[in-house]
Design an enzyme around this catalytic site. Structure first.
Site, PDB file in Angstrom:
ATOM      1  CG  HIS A  96       0.924  54.896  94.082  1.00 46.02           C
ATOM      2  ND1 HIS A  96       2.165  54.807  94.663  1.00 46.02           N
ATOM      3  CD2 HIS A  96       0.061  55.206  95.102  1.00 46.02           C
ATOM      4  CE1 HIS A  96       2.056  55.061  95.964  1.00 46.02           C
ATOM      5  NE2 HIS A  96       0.795  55.301  96.252  1.00 46.02           N
ATOM      6  CG  HIS A 125       9.104  55.134  91.879  1.00 44.83           C
ATOM      7  ND1 HIS A 125       8.608  53.867  92.100  1.00 44.83           N
ATOM      8  CD2 HIS A 125      10.095  55.007  90.966  1.00 44.83           C
ATOM      9  CE1 HIS A 125       9.269  53.011  91.345  1.00 44.83           C
ATOM     10  NE2 HIS A 125      10.182  53.663  90.638  1.00 44.83           N
ATOM     11  CG  ASP A 127       4.475  57.820  92.641  1.00 43.33           C
ATOM     12  OD1 ASP A 127       5.330  57.492  91.793  1.00 43.33           O
ATOM     13  OD2 ASP A 127       3.873  56.976  93.343  1.00 43.33           O
ATOM     14  CG  ASP A 226       4.398  51.706  94.773  1.00 43.53           C
ATOM     15  OD1 ASP A 226       4.702  50.542  94.418  1.00 43.53           O
ATOM     16  OD2 ASP A 226       4.393  52.672  93.986  1.00 43.53           O
ATOM     17  CG  ASP A 228       7.715  50.785  93.794  1.00 43.47           C
ATOM     18  OD1 ASP A 228       7.705  51.438  94.847  1.00 43.47           O
ATOM     19  OD2 ASP A 228       7.449  51.282  92.681  1.00 43.47           O
ATOM     20  CD  GLU A 271       1.890  51.174  90.645  1.00 41.72           C
ATOM     21  OE1 GLU A 271       2.250  50.322  89.790  1.00 41.72           O
ATOM     22  OE2 GLU A 271       1.420  52.288  90.343  1.00 41.72           O
TER      23      GLU A 271
END
Ligand code: MG
Ligand code: MG
Length: 307
Positions: A96, A125, A127, A226, A228, A271
């Site tokens: 990322h 997240h 970030d 991302d 995730d 990611e």
């Protein structure tokens, strides 16, 4: 639609190796062909070459690969600006940290077109760490702080030509954030639809609110996706899994609504770590979701347009 695929084999920002194989996995999963099947004019521009790293001495000794990440940021900002002239660039990551460059380049493109610029951040997240606040030292945790012009990057990262306004940014899927980060995000004015809000309101309401704002302003939207963001049981190929992510149905719905809006002008797919994948399962899912964003529909039905 004209779409340009750009490989960004960046792995220096992540805590483990393997994201540099991401672009190859997207190609092996057939991303270009799947987009062509939808009638798009697709060019694969190949990978951006790893640039020559800078050398820095920074007081935060935890920082990893700062010189490499800064060099990638410069190269990717340049690629984003150039490739977005007459096509929708899709950046196949890469970790990322690459978004520090792609978002900076797209913000510059929006300014050149005289349009307000917005970012949708799909991630577990935020970030939002700076070079000073990160304790892991993994720079994939810092791009949002950089491209929204937060302090702590001066003298290292390239000077931002066009910072993203924090209020023009919405984060969805957030579920791993410490109290200090939460406070910083709130103070900066970034919109957050965390998993609590998504559980209470569903994923559609906050997304539609954000898209309406962009449509009303005549803006253009960069989506940074991302792996995730997704529930780890359906998308295992990521180094930073957090339970409780978006489901298969929620993720497809988000992509379809984004497509209907007609507002998306660029996309990061980040990611993906093929080394952690299960027979290409995550690469196929990310490819499938990308085709949903670019117009593939499970069922044909009348849709509402924002554009
Ligand atoms: Mg991220
Ligand atoms: Mg994440």
């Amino acid at each position: 639609m004209k779409i340009t695929l750009i490989g960004a084999p960046v792995q220096e920002g992540a805590g483990r190796l393997g994201c540099d194989m991401g672009p190859a996995a997207f190609r092996a999963a057939g991303l270009a062909g799947a987009l062509r099947d939808l009638g798009h004019d697709v060019t694969d521009a190949g990978n951006v070459s790893p640039p020559v790293p800078h050398t820095f001495d920074h007081p935060n000794k935890a920082l990893k690969n700062l010189g490499e990440t800064v060099a990638w940021t410069e190269a990717l900002a340049y690629a984003a600006f150039n490739e977005s002239k007459d096509a929708v660039p899709v950046f196949m990551g890469g970790d990322h940290s690459l978004s520090a460059g792609t978002v900076a380049g797209m913000a510059k493109r929006a300014k050149a077109l005289g349009k307000p610029f917005y970012v949708l951040w799909l991630d577990a997240h935020t970030d939002f760490h700076s070079l000073v606040t990160t304790t892991s030292g993994n720079l994939h945790g810092t791009p949002v702080a950089y491209f929204t012009g937060q302090p702590g990057f001066e003298g290292y990262f390239p000077t931002l030509e066009v910072p993203v306004k924090p209020e023009n940014m919405c984060m969805m899927g957030i579920r791993s954030v410490d109290p200090a980060e939460r406070r910083a995000i709130r103070e900066a004015g970034i919109q957050v639809a965390d998993m609590r809000m998504i559980d209470e309101e569903g994923i559609v309401a906050p997304l539609r609110r954000f898209l309406k704002e962009i449509a009303d302003a005549g803006g253009m939207l960069h989506v940074s996706f991302d792996v995730d963001f997704l529930e780890p049981s359906i998308a295992p190929a990521v180094g930073t899994t957090v339970p409780g992510g978006a489901t298969f149905r929620e993720a497809h719905l988000v992509m379809e609504i984004l497509h209907d809006s007609g507002l998306v002008s660029s996309l990061d797919l980040v990611e993906l770590n093929p080394f952690l994948d299960d027979r290409g399962r995550t690469a196929f899912l990310m490819t499938d979701l990308t085709t949903s964003l670019m117009g593939k529909q499970v069922m044909d039905r009348p849709t509402r347009s924002y554009a």
